[in-house]
Design an enzyme around this catalytic site. Structure first.
Site, short mmCIF file in Angstrom:
data_model
loop_
_atom_site.label_atom_id
_atom_site.label_comp_id
_atom_site.label_asym_id
_atom_site.label_seq_id
_atom_site.Cartn_x
_atom_site.Cartn_y
_atom_site.Cartn_z
N ASN A 66 0.88 -1.18 0.00
CA ASN A 66 0.00 0.00 0.00
C ASN A 66 0.91 1.22 0.00
OD1 ASN A 66 -1.82 2.06 0.46
ND2 ASN A 66 -2.14 1.56 2.62
N GLU B 271 -5.50 -4.90 10.43
CA GLU B 271 -4.46 -3.88 10.64
C GLU B 271 -4.72 -3.11 11.94
OE1 GLU B 271 -2.46 -2.81 6.69
OE2 GLU B 271 -4.09 -1.40 7.01
N HIS C 44 -9.40 1.32 4.69
CA HIS C 44 -8.13 1.50 5.42
C HIS C 44 -8.36 2.46 6.58
CE1 HIS C 44 -3.99 2.61 6.30
NE2 HIS C 44 -3.64 1.51 5.66
N GLU D 291 -6.73 4.83 7.65
CA GLU D 291 -6.47 6.24 7.35
C GLU D 291 -7.67 6.87 6.64
OE1 GLU D 291 -2.72 5.73 5.35
OE2 GLU D 291 -1.80 5.11 7.24
N SER E 249 3.30 -2.24 10.20
CA SER E 249 4.76 -2.29 10.35
C SER E 249 5.36 -3.66 10.04
CB SER E 249 5.19 -1.80 11.74
OG SER E 249 4.77 -0.46 11.94
N GLY F 93 2.39 2.20 10.50
CA GLY F 93 3.35 3.29 10.32
C GLY F 93 4.05 3.71 11.60
N LYS G 252 0.15 4.30 -0.28
CA LYS G 252 -0.44 5.53 0.29
C LYS G 252 -0.16 6.71 -0.63
CE LYS G 252 0.53 3.55 4.77
NZ LYS G 252 0.29 3.68 6.18
C1 PEP Z 1 -0.70 0.16 5.79
O1 PEP Z 1 -0.66 1.28 5.34
O2 PEP Z 1 -1.65 -0.57 5.48
C2 PEP Z 1 0.40 -0.30 6.64
C3 PEP Z 1 0.29 -1.46 7.24
O3 PEP Z 1 1.46 0.55 6.78
P1 PEP Z 1 2.89 0.18 7.47
O4 PEP Z 1 3.34 -1.12 6.89
O5 PEP Z 1 3.78 1.32 7.08
O6 PEP Z 1 2.64 0.10 8.93
#
Ligand code: PEP
Length: 258
Positions: free
Chosen positions: A13, A170, A99, A101, A216, A176, A15
């Site tokens: 992803n 998630e 997501h 976000e 992460s 992040g 972003k």
């Molecule tokens: C994500 O944006 O779905 C995500 C898991 O980001 P990160 O791997 O940077 O934590």
């Protein structure tokens, strides 16, 4: 993972990162180091303007491209939005929906559900995200919260379409932040999601659906996370922006499974 019953999927992803030119450059490097024999499906969900460059670069490969969001409506006066059939026509096979976000920008479970239904109708594979906040985890309501998100997001998804849906667990506190859920924490929730699918649909469907972990995940922790029986892959933000790191995660998915 359990490759006997379901697909392993490693999805990036991006972003709001990378321009179309940077996409082209990334894909050239990525293709040159992508392992030939691999046991997982590889997906990049990229910013809308990068989709043509990503699709072009991956044309001769089995790497799928996806959008990061979509509108549930088929067309109309929704300035700045993108419909499912636009993603399909641009060459996308996947789309991330719900997501955290986007939920933080006001997306509700009802919006997520409408988008999942519209994506399936258009022939896209939705990667439907769910996850709890740190406060919810500390309050001990993770399982209830995730169950509610899954039930709401999958409302009216028919039995013959459920296997097309990919679920991404998630935890918001791990996205992040560099703070990853332990393999045990991630497994516990992914297993409970499979139980919800079993109750909503059937054991066969529960066994066949791919459930990803995101938060992460990186080249160092991927092997252990992917070794869990109910974690069928990853949705990866930061580490998907660096070809070498993402390839190492793909390699971690090449481990033997039950
Ligand atoms: C994500 O944006 O779905 C995500 C898991 O980001 P990160 O791997 O940077 O934590």
């Amino acid at each position: 993972m359990n490759r006997k019953y379901r697909k392993t999927i490693i999805a990036g992803n991006w972003k709001m990162n990378k321009t179309p030119s940077e996409t082209k450059e990334f894909m050239t490097t990525f293709k040159s180091i992508l392992p030939k024999g691999r046991w997982c499906d590889v997906v990049f969900c990229v910013p809308a303007v990068c989709i043509p460059a990503a699709v072009r670069a991956m044309r001769e490969t089995r790497v799928g491209i996806g959008g990061e969001n979509m509108n549930a409506n088929a067309s109309g006066a929704y300035t700045g939005e993108i419909a499912a059939n636009m993603l399909v026509d641009a060459g996308c096979k996947y789309v991330i929906i719900g997501h955290s976000e986007r939920r933080a920008m006001g997306e509700t479970d009802a919006d997520v559900n409408a988008k999942v239904l519209a994506a399936l109708e258009a022939g896209l594979t939705p990667i439907m995200c769910c996850g709890e906040s740190l406060e919810q985890r500390e309050a001990g309501i993770t399982e209830e919260w995730i169950t509610m998100q899954i039930k709401a997001g999958l409302l009216n998804v028919p039995e013959d379409k459920i296997r097309k849906v990919i679920i991404a667990y998630e935890p918001i506190w791990a996205i992040g932040t560099g703070r990853t859920a332990t393999p045990e924490q991630a497994e516990e929730v992914c297993e409970s999601i499979r139980t919800v699918i079993r109750k909503l649909y059937s054991s066969k469907n529960a066994r066949a659906i791919s459930i990803l972990y995101g938060g992460s995940m990186n080249e160092k922790n991927a092997f252990e996370l992917l070794a869990q029986p109910d974690i069928d892959g990853g949705l990866i933000g930061g580490a998907s922006l660096v070809p070498e790191k993402f390839v190492q995660i793909i390699e971690a998915a090449n481990q033997p499974t039950a």
